[in-house]
Write a protein that holds these residues in place. Sequence first.
Motif, PDB file in Angstrom:
ATOM      1  N   THR A  54     -31.270 113.728  39.349  1.00 54.17           N
ATOM      2  CA  THR A  54     -32.533 113.776  40.085  1.00 54.17           C
ATOM      3  C   THR A  54     -32.716 115.119  40.777  1.00 54.17           C
ATOM      4  O   THR A  54     -33.837 115.498  41.100  1.00 54.17           O
ATOM      5  CB  THR A  54     -32.585 112.662  41.146  1.00 54.17           C
ATOM      6  N   CYS A  71     -29.660 108.377  37.388  1.00 53.02           N
ATOM      7  CA  CYS A  71     -30.460 107.159  37.260  1.00 53.02           C
ATOM      8  C   CYS A  71     -30.635 106.737  35.812  1.00 53.02           C
ATOM      9  O   CYS A  71     -30.535 107.555  34.895  1.00 53.02           O
ATOM     10  CB  CYS A  71     -31.837 107.364  37.890  1.00 53.02           C
ATOM     11  N   GLY A  75     -35.304 104.192  36.732  1.00 54.20           N
ATOM     12  CA  GLY A  75     -35.195 104.758  38.067  1.00 54.20           C
ATOM     13  C   GLY A  75     -34.111 104.129  38.910  1.00 54.20           C
ATOM     14  O   GLY A  75     -33.892 104.545  40.057  1.00 54.20           O
ATOM     15  N   ILE A  77     -30.351 103.364  40.189  1.00 52.64           N
ATOM     16  CA  ILE A  77     -29.305 104.356  40.448  1.00 52.64           C
ATOM     17  C   ILE A  77     -27.999 103.938  39.791  1.00 52.64           C
ATOM     18  O   ILE A  77     -27.409 102.913  40.143  1.00 52.64           O
ATOM     19  CB  ILE A  77     -29.107 104.534  41.968  1.00 52.64           C
ATOM     20  N   GLU A 246     -28.160  99.783  40.733  1.00 51.37           N
ATOM     21  CA  GLU A 246     -29.082  99.911  39.604  1.00 51.37           C
ATOM     22  C   GLU A 246     -30.392  99.168  39.816  1.00 51.37           C
ATOM     23  O   GLU A 246     -31.356  99.388  39.077  1.00 51.37           O
ATOM     24  CB  GLU A 246     -28.404  99.449  38.313  1.00 51.37           C
ATOM     25  N   ASN A 249     -34.594 101.544  43.153  1.00 53.51           N
ATOM     26  CA  ASN A 249     -35.220 102.758  42.654  1.00 53.51           C
ATOM     27  C   ASN A 249     -34.875 103.907  43.605  1.00 53.51           C
ATOM     28  O   ASN A 249     -34.897 103.746  44.833  1.00 53.51           O
ATOM     29  CB  ASN A 249     -36.733 102.568  42.571  1.00 53.51           C
ATOM     30  N   ALA A 250     -34.553 105.061  43.046  1.00 51.32           N
ATOM     31  CA  ALA A 250     -34.196 106.212  43.873  1.00 51.32           C
ATOM     32  C   ALA A 250     -35.276 106.545  44.899  1.00 51.32           C
ATOM     33  O   ALA A 250     -34.984 107.107  45.964  1.00 51.32           O
ATOM     34  CB  ALA A 250     -33.932 107.430  42.988  1.00 51.32           C
ATOM     35  N   GLY A 268     -35.142 108.710  34.159  1.00 52.96           N
ATOM     36  CA  GLY A 268     -35.692 107.965  35.275  1.00 52.96           C
ATOM     37  C   GLY A 268     -36.797 108.664  36.033  1.00 52.96           C
ATOM     38  O   GLY A 268     -37.349 108.091  36.985  1.00 52.96           O
ATOM     39  N   ILE A 272     -39.245 106.976  38.943  1.00 57.19           N
ATOM     40  CA  ILE A 272     -39.081 107.402  40.335  1.00 57.19           C
ATOM     41  C   ILE A 272     -40.411 107.911  40.887  1.00 57.19           C
ATOM     42  O   ILE A 272     -40.791 107.608  42.021  1.00 57.19           O
ATOM     43  CB  ILE A 272     -37.986 108.486  40.444  1.00 57.19           C
TER      44      ILE A 272
END
Length: 364
Positions: A54, A71, A75, A77, A246, A249-250, A268, A272
């Motif tokens: 990212t 990710c 998105g 993680i 997972e 979402n980041a 991802g 994101i």
Amino acid sequence: MVEFAGWSMPVQYSSIVAEHHQTRNHFGLFDVSHMGRLFFAGRDVDQLLDSLSTRRIVGVETGKVRYSLVCNEDGGILDDVLIYHLKNEDGIFADDANASFYMMVCNASNRSKILAWVQQHCSPDTGGLGADAAFHDRTGSTAMIAVQGPQANSAVAKIASLDPATLGYYEGSVCKIDQNNAIISRTGYTGEDGCEIIVAAECATAVWQKLHDMAVPIGGGATGLAARDTLRLEAGMPLYGHELNENINAAQTDLRFAINLKGRSFAGRDAIANGLEQSDLPVRVGLRLTGRRPAREGCKILAGQLEIGQLTSGTLSPTLGTPIAMGYVKPEYATIGTEVLIDIRGKSVAAEVVPLPFYRRPDR
């Protein structure tokens, strides 16, 4: 000692609180050899790592270390990692032909997953690494020691060819430690100054012993995983499996500094970007509780009788003397100063959303 991801790990050597305070006041030694250490060298490895991160990796100068998330395409993680770009000195950690190399430090429980993810994306058939580039898992052949606290760098400087204090924050270098090839970086997971060192596995015991012999007379010493957790929580640092996984979402993590979207494509990215535009995703916050009773992972966060989120980590802060926690709440309750309740085994305890980190060392 406990089993963790195939490693025998020290939870504590003496007491959690004593080890916490020795790190805040002097320096603590942490055996973090369980962390995965993957080495990359050759043409276009920066582009490979950039496509999985990212955080922007292409163009990062040698000597720099970047915290980043890895990710999946949704998105979610897969892990949070450190990516080092280091100058190659005499072919110590890479082939002589390479002017520099990269290293990724990942979490022990995610090492197999990250290895598979990298392998999936590095095949020339999928536009990944060419035949002249490679990566190697050197977790088993190296050891990693975190030396953290206000007196940490001066101690390491006594046995290293490089004074860690001459490095900037999140910088690293190849050097000698106790006359052995090593990597040193001004990084850590405690909120204190200090460094992390990587040496060959066969050198680790001697290096540890020399540092330990310097630590004990001044009030420092060996520090286990439990104190590492209270230290990182005070510093507002997320832990994989708690604040990161997972299914998160980041975009939800309050780690915007580690997400570079502009002009980039990475695994991802679109998910994101969409997450950052959504107004209803739960977000990570810090919470300070009243009283002395700590709340733990899984406790419900309430607004009156309405459940608005869950805690992901919690402890009684040894430094602050009050219970602190992190969790995810609906965004309308994430404003600093918002008053909420924490359900601790059926009893509601008042809490307030507060800025992260909970603790910041005096010189920052």
